[in-house]
Design a protein around this motif. Structure first.
Motif: not given
Length: 98
Positions: A10-32
């Protein structure tokens, strides 16, 4: 909370049309980045996160860290995109039972 197969589908179907809301940058996984993912989960419940690495091990560690730090459930990883879900108090997404 763990998701069963029906809920994941069900969640996969709902997520199909979503765009990524968070993009990891070159700093990787930070607190921010964790804070931003947490905020997005509170607002949307179901989000996509873009992880810019081709290394499977690194990607797996990042996915595990995101899920652990945000208390979210991994729905799916396709290529460089992670789909995660965390129910909010508003319960915007109704999950099917069993």
């Amino acid at each position: 909370m763990s998701l069963n197969k029906k809920q994941i589908q069900h969640l996969k179907a709902l997520a199909h049309d979503l765009k990524p809301v968070v993009l990891l940058g070159s700093n990787g996984l930070t607190e921010a980045v964790i804070a931003e993912i947490d905020f997005a989960l509170n607002h949307h419940e179901l989000i996509k996160v873009k992880i810019p690495t081709d290394n499977r091990e690194t990607k797996g560690l990042i996915v595990d860290a995101i899920c652990r730090e945000t208390a979210a459930e991994k729905v799916q990883v396709i290529g460089k995109t992670l789909i995660i879900y965390r129910q909010s108090e508003d319960k915007k997404i109704q999950l099917p039972r069993g």
